[in-house]
Design a protein around this motif. Sequence first.
Motif, PDB file in Angstrom:
ATOM      1  N   ASP A  17     -30.088  21.101  -4.142  1.00  0.00           N
ATOM      2  CA  ASP A  17     -30.718  21.756  -2.982  1.00  0.00           C
ATOM      3  C   ASP A  17     -32.223  21.495  -2.899  1.00  0.00           C
ATOM      4  OD1 ASP A  17     -31.751  23.296  -5.003  1.00  0.00           O
ATOM      5  OD2 ASP A  17     -30.819  25.179  -4.373  1.00  0.00           O
ATOM      6  N   GLY A  18     -32.757  20.672  -3.802  1.00  0.00           N
ATOM      7  CA  GLY A  18     -34.163  20.309  -3.762  1.00  0.00           C
ATOM      8  C   GLY A  18     -35.079  21.186  -4.592  1.00  0.00           C
ATOM      9  N   THR A  19     -34.567  22.269  -5.162  1.00  0.00           N
ATOM     10  CA  THR A  19     -35.380  23.122  -6.025  1.00  0.00           C
ATOM     11  C   THR A  19     -35.386  22.572  -7.454  1.00  0.00           C
ATOM     12  OG1 THR A  19     -33.491  24.571  -6.499  1.00  0.00           O
ATOM     13  CG2 THR A  19     -34.903  25.155  -4.613  1.00  0.00           C
ATOM     14  N   LEU A  62     -31.248   9.614 -13.708  1.00  0.00           N
ATOM     15  CA  LEU A  62     -32.685   9.755 -13.884  1.00  0.00           C
ATOM     16  C   LEU A  62     -33.422   9.086 -12.725  1.00  0.00           C
ATOM     17  CD1 LEU A  62     -33.192   8.953 -17.679  1.00  0.00           C
ATOM     18  CD2 LEU A  62     -33.543  11.146 -16.566  1.00  0.00           C
ATOM     19  N   LYS A  63     -34.454   9.743 -12.252  1.00  0.00           N
ATOM     20  CA  LYS A  63     -35.284   9.180 -11.201  1.00  0.00           C
ATOM     21  C   LYS A  63     -36.751   9.415 -11.548  1.00  0.00           C
ATOM     22  CE  LYS A  63     -32.250   9.191  -7.171  1.00  0.00           C
ATOM     23  NZ  LYS A  63     -32.140   9.562  -5.727  1.00  0.00           N
ATOM     24  N   SER A  64     -37.620   8.708 -10.876  1.00  0.00           N
ATOM     25  CA  SER A  64     -39.062   8.890 -11.048  1.00  0.00           C
ATOM     26  C   SER A  64     -39.720   8.999  -9.687  1.00  0.00           C
ATOM     27  CB  SER A  64     -39.667   7.715 -11.816  1.00  0.00           C
ATOM     28  OG  SER A  64     -39.163   7.659 -13.138  1.00  0.00           O
ATOM     29  N   VAL A  65     -40.785   9.759  -9.641  1.00  0.00           N
ATOM     30  CA  VAL A  65     -41.560   9.890  -8.418  1.00  0.00           C
ATOM     31  C   VAL A  65     -43.017   9.565  -8.740  1.00  0.00           C
ATOM     32  CG1 VAL A  65     -41.886  12.372  -8.792  1.00  0.00           C
ATOM     33  CG2 VAL A  65     -42.225  11.405  -6.513  1.00  0.00           C
ATOM     34  N   ASP A 121     -46.284  20.639  -5.145  1.00  0.00           N
ATOM     35  CA  ASP A 121     -45.007  21.368  -5.116  1.00  0.00           C
ATOM     36  C   ASP A 121     -44.284  21.247  -6.448  1.00  0.00           C
ATOM     37  OD1 ASP A 121     -45.552  22.042  -2.517  1.00  0.00           O
ATOM     38  OD2 ASP A 121     -44.178  20.576  -1.626  1.00  0.00           O
ATOM     39  N   MET A 122     -44.258  20.041  -6.993  1.00  0.00           N
ATOM     40  CA  MET A 122     -43.551  19.793  -8.248  1.00  0.00           C
ATOM     41  C   MET A 122     -44.203  20.550  -9.406  1.00  0.00           C
ATOM     42  SD  MET A 122     -42.961  16.064 -10.011  1.00  0.00           S
ATOM     43  CE  MET A 122     -44.734  15.799 -10.192  1.00  0.00           C
ATOM     44  N   TRP A 123     -45.540  20.451  -9.516  1.00  0.00           N
ATOM     45  CA  TRP A 123     -46.212  21.060 -10.656  1.00  0.00           C
ATOM     46  C   TRP A 123     -46.359  22.576 -10.520  1.00  0.00           C
ATOM     47  CZ3 TRP A 123     -46.713  19.681 -15.425  1.00  0.00           C
ATOM     48  CH2 TRP A 123     -46.652  18.333 -15.764  1.00  0.00           C
ATOM     49  N   VAL A 124     -46.485  23.102  -9.338  1.00  0.00           N
ATOM     50  CA  VAL A 124     -46.500  24.560  -9.184  1.00  0.00           C
ATOM     51  C   VAL A 124     -45.160  25.128  -9.628  1.00  0.00           C
ATOM     52  CG1 VAL A 124     -46.522  26.447  -7.502  1.00  0.00           C
ATOM     53  CG2 VAL A 124     -48.292  24.683  -7.425  1.00  0.00           C
ATOM     54  N   ALA A 125     -44.075  24.447  -9.261  1.00  0.00           N
ATOM     55  CA  ALA A 125     -42.750  24.896  -9.702  1.00  0.00           C
ATOM     56  C   ALA A 125     -42.642  24.855 -11.222  1.00  0.00           C
ATOM     57  CB  ALA A 125     -41.671  24.026  -9.069  1.00  0.00           C
ATOM     58  N   MET A 126     -43.106  23.748 -11.818  1.00  0.00           N
ATOM     59  CA  MET A 126     -42.998  23.606 -13.266  1.00  0.00           C
ATOM     60  C   MET A 126     -43.863  24.633 -13.984  1.00  0.00           C
ATOM     61  SD  MET A 126     -44.280  22.475 -16.329  1.00  0.00           S
ATOM     62  CE  MET A 126     -43.421  22.178 -17.851  1.00  0.00           C
ATOM     63  N   LEU A 127     -45.124  24.745 -13.590  1.00  0.00           N
ATOM     64  CA  LEU A 127     -46.042  25.636 -14.286  1.00  0.00           C
ATOM     65  C   LEU A 127     -45.677  27.101 -14.102  1.00  0.00           C
ATOM     66  CD1 LEU A 127     -49.458  23.874 -13.564  1.00  0.00           C
ATOM     67  CD2 LEU A 127     -48.147  23.857 -15.699  1.00  0.00           C
ATOM     68  N   SER A 128     -45.136  27.453 -12.962  1.00  0.00           N
ATOM     69  CA  SER A 128     -44.692  28.841 -12.749  1.00  0.00           C
ATOM     70  C   SER A 128     -43.554  29.176 -13.694  1.00  0.00           C
ATOM     71  CB  SER A 128     -44.267  29.037 -11.293  1.00  0.00           C
ATOM     72  OG  SER A 128     -45.344  28.816 -10.408  1.00  0.00           O
TER      73      SER A 128
END
Length: 599
Positions: free
Chosen positions: A308-310, A356-359, A370-377
């Motif tokens: 779902d993209g999360t 596996l993918k890379s961005v 968006d990616m790092w706010v999700a990770m750090l939260s």
Amino acid sequence: MKRITSFLFSCLLSSGILFAQQGITQCGVPTGQSPFPVTVYAELPDPVKPLAQEWTAIKTPHISWGSTDVRYAKHVVPKLKQQNVLRLKAWRGERVNAQAVVWAGSEVSNLNCSLSEFKNNKGELLPAEAWSIGFIRYVMTDELNKDGKGACGHRSDHSLYDSLLVADPIDHVIESVPLTAMTTQPVWVKCQIPQSVAPGIYKGDLLVRDGERLLGKLKLELQISGRVLPVPSEWAYHLDLWQNPFAVARYYQVPLWSQAHLDAMRPLMKMLADAGQKIITASIMHKPWNGQTEDFFETMVTWMKRADGTWSFDYTVFDRWVEFMMNVGIDRQINCYSMVPWELSFQYFDQATNSLKSVKTAPGEKEYEDMWVAMLSSFSQHLREKGWFDICTIAMDERPMEVMQKTLEVIRKADPEFKVSLAGNYHAEIEPALYDYCISIGQEFPADVRMRRASEKKPTTYYTSCAEAYPNTFTFSDPAEAAWMSFYSAQKQLNGYLRWAYNSWPLEPLLDSRFRTWAGGDTYLVYPGARSSIRFEKLLEGIQAHEKITLLRKEFLDKGNKTGWKKIEKMLSTFRLENFPDIPAAVTVNHANEILNSF
């Protein structure tokens, strides 16, 4: 997460996405025995051949005390004045070293050494377990760049650089060595003085034998003062040598994060804890340094993008690593690398495609935020649950100021209470936002900034890298340079030192310290088998001196001892970068140690 049951994802999760990429099998596939030496091994041939005419006068084996500041060549007659008695001074709780040298024109088939009892005039003993003996081994090295200004840059063709077999590893694993004709064999003697021992002069002997036959003995006198050095875990010194668990797994051919892996790392990391290490090095994303070492750093956090993209994150490997390091005694700080890797590419497991993918994204871009706010939260919540949040930093190294400013904005958006660490250039604009700030040697913290940071109890240190010709810890560097660096830190009123590589081993570190990039020894300080090195022991000598200086400064300040204070500051004023290489580090360091041991 629970719905992902594929073999691929379960293997990635258990291994931290590591095994297939680093050639180590896992997930039911057995690993083989290590092809690399662990216990007994033969050194590489010495490019310098012995000169027969030089050795003709050596009719019988010679034995003498040498200096811990000298790397004695393997096939050259040592140029030292015969010394049968060595006198050392030390505090209680301090580790002290001595180096004996044995050389022979003819073969000694079974060279071995032992120590007698060490007693003071009251018959009191230094315990036998305080002592250890190791044979100095030889490893291949190279040299500085041809311009003499440093040692950075690719070295794929080692024939372009002088190759030399040098003394460095300290081998405590073997109990005896054969000494071939026309060969020099140094012996390292180490004493970890107990804090509880009675002050006084302790005398004993180093006994050198060929099998059972006594070749000779050397006298050692250790004068122990009433002063006490705290245990390493209580040192104020902020030591940050980056650990590489992936190198250990490859070298010993054990599955990453298995019990066998932890068992292989334990003595190595305990040796680091005993040197006063404060920081756990953790990699929270794939290749934070773009695979610059023989064994690249993988992520200890499993990143998954759901269908779902999360985002979802698993911290199993991270927790196992941190808990292991805390159990060996390294528990003051966790530095997590890196939100800004050298290659701005971020790998994750994509649930939608089961692959596996890379961005590729960078600070300042929405996808990055968006990616790092999700990770750090998520990471913040996990750290708080584990009770580690207050000792954890989000760490970067050698990133431009503008990039750091954008990165700090993302961190603050995720959790404004996160601490941040940076090893890099000094930037006044971002300094207040940095908890742990380490700048390159030769740069300066403004005095008012340094004093404020000290009052705020923020680690404020410096580092060396391949860029510096002197001082450094290459395998061809003068050993005393490793000690010199902590005196320099004390002179600058800094509270520690960072070196990027504790054990990022090249392919065969016991044999060849050279690497395809940078000079020999740049990637590591210690050897497999938890073997120490001349460099590491001298580094510890300097760290202990820094701790002594910290204690004496406080004592002299509290007691109003202006004479003592001025004596220390005058001593430290001699540690100047511009003195290299004209004034050898050993000259400055040995004079300073004499002064420290006079108080």
